[in-house]
Scaffold this active site. Sequence first.
Site, PDB file in Angstrom:
ATOM      1  N   GLU A 101     -23.615 -32.189  13.770  1.00  0.00           N
ATOM      2  CA  GLU A 101     -22.246 -32.519  14.167  1.00  0.00           C
ATOM      3  C   GLU A 101     -21.391 -31.275  14.411  1.00  0.00           C
ATOM      4  O   GLU A 101     -20.326 -31.115  13.824  1.00  0.00           O
ATOM      5  CB  GLU A 101     -21.606 -33.410  13.091  1.00  0.00           C
ATOM      6  CG  GLU A 101     -22.339 -34.721  12.923  1.00  0.00           C
ATOM      7  CD  GLU A 101     -21.751 -35.612  11.830  1.00  0.00           C
ATOM      8  OE1 GLU A 101     -21.772 -36.836  12.016  1.00  0.00           O
ATOM      9  OE2 GLU A 101     -21.280 -35.086  10.790  1.00  0.00           O
TER      10      GLU A 101
HETATM   11  C1  ACM Z   1     -25.065 -36.169   8.720  1.00  0.00           C
HETATM   12  O1  ACM Z   1     -24.994 -37.302   8.222  1.00  0.00           O
HETATM   13  N1  ACM Z   1     -24.063 -35.678   9.426  1.00  0.00           N
HETATM   14  C2  ACM Z   1     -26.233 -35.344   8.551  1.00  0.00           C
END
Ligand code: ACM
Length: 541
Positions: free
Chosen positions: A323
């Site tokens: 992310e």
């Molecule tokens: C995640 O749940 N962003 C690894």
Amino acid sequence: MSMSAERHGQVNVIPRPVRVSLSGTAPFALQPRMAVHALGGNEAQAVAQHLVAGIKRLTGMQLAGVDGREGDGVVLKLDAGMKNDGGELSQREGYRLSVNERRVEIAARTGHGLFNGVQTLAQLAQSAGGSAWSVPAGVVEDWPRFAWRGLQLDVGRHFFSVEEILRLLDLMALHKLNTFHMHLTEDQGWRVEVKRYPKLTEVGAWRAESPKMGDRKSGDGIPYGGFYTQEDLKRIVAYAGERFITVVPEIEMPGHSTAAIAAYPELGNQDVPGLTVSAVSPHWSVHENTLNPTAKTFEFIGHVFDELLPLFPGEYVHIGGDEAPKTQWQKSAVAQDVMQSNGLKDEHELQAWFVRRVEEMLHARGKRLIGWDEIQEGGLSPTATMMVWRDWKWARHALDRGNQVVMAPTSHLYFDYGQENTPAKPEFEVIGASLTTQKVYELEPVPDGVSAEQAKNVLGCEAQLWGEYIWSWDKLTYMTFPRACAMAEVAWTTGERKWEDFSGRLSKHMDRLDRLGVNYRRDDGMPARGDVGMGRTPRVR
Ligand code: ACM
């Protein structure tokens, strides 16, 4: 398994051992003040102390201390020459537990194997009425299916004290979980002391407020924070090590780094027009802030590694990688220059380049890199290990290239997800979704269609405790148990598994969790101890 159905009730062990053969002869009666004979030096003696403690916790019975003498009774034997027929993992972690009326003996090649046997013995002890406890006669031969049996705790969103972490490690050990992944840095808090960069914790460990319980769009107005000193981490790692649990630290990069950038703004993409990052984030969700990809940032990372990695004896270091939006790098002339001078065609290649530089730094310090499945964006390093959380296709992608994976899929192992029958009260709020214990149990960590050779690169699996809605110890245990019991069996037990068989043992195991005071989730959705804590424990400076 050669256990017959009618004897089945006598072996309520979780995770289920690979082979159990009950003899049907008289059981072994545990007696208060019985000595534990530990043969094989200091390591056997240290493990024997865990047996004394485990029997006390689960049965209330106080055995005598540990001695190094031969004799009948309870015997732990470290035997490096012992034969185990379950392959390499059975050499490392396997044990043989033999019980007759006179003697209970656990034999293993390693301390870890003995320790695993101790967990089984503590669970095999069954009440014989009043304060009497006995162990059924027979033989257990056991070893794990997977080497990595993990639990991740996100202390970035909510901080847990050292004492709480130690309690969690004890509960992991009971279930033969052997890898504790600490997610130490986040947008909402940097939780580890780095002496060279004091502002990481002076500034980065504290946020002005948090989202309100039950109303995630509003702030609660209560300052919150906390961090582990290096001494705290040494205590955690040592305690884990005594229980054969490896602590894997996660230092997130290049995303999820708002707290680090708030502390040291020069780590951010300062040339992006209009961008200022002056505070640790008080909001959940994915943030756009990423580290800038310059020499100064790599120098910072190197210094952080130099201080922190010596605290963690394990092989792997988790660098996150998930992310990390590319929006700031797209707008940053500095990031664009780095791309151009390194011949990188887009920001995904820049991320891959970033991850590879960090991996080189880890290799230079004798460590291996593990990261979330986004580390394949822009090209997966051949030596990186991938923690698969989104789509199973990333597991196949990595296995096809000969990389190792640890399975942590949202589909089965996100323990921050809710379940049915959750009380409709603000303190029970969860991130969303639904993940039942049965669904966890149905996980097969090796993806369909991979070869036997590729399957060897599935190191194991790991449950995720993302912390946004896990604000108290009682909520943490409510979210974790009994789902972690199911995962422990998925990760440990070789051969066919049946939900009906597991759920029968689980109902007995819940009595054990009651005895240990664990606030697990009951079948009706209620917490075993009545509530999940009325709110986050305020953590103020
Ligand atoms: C995640 O749940 N962003 C690894």
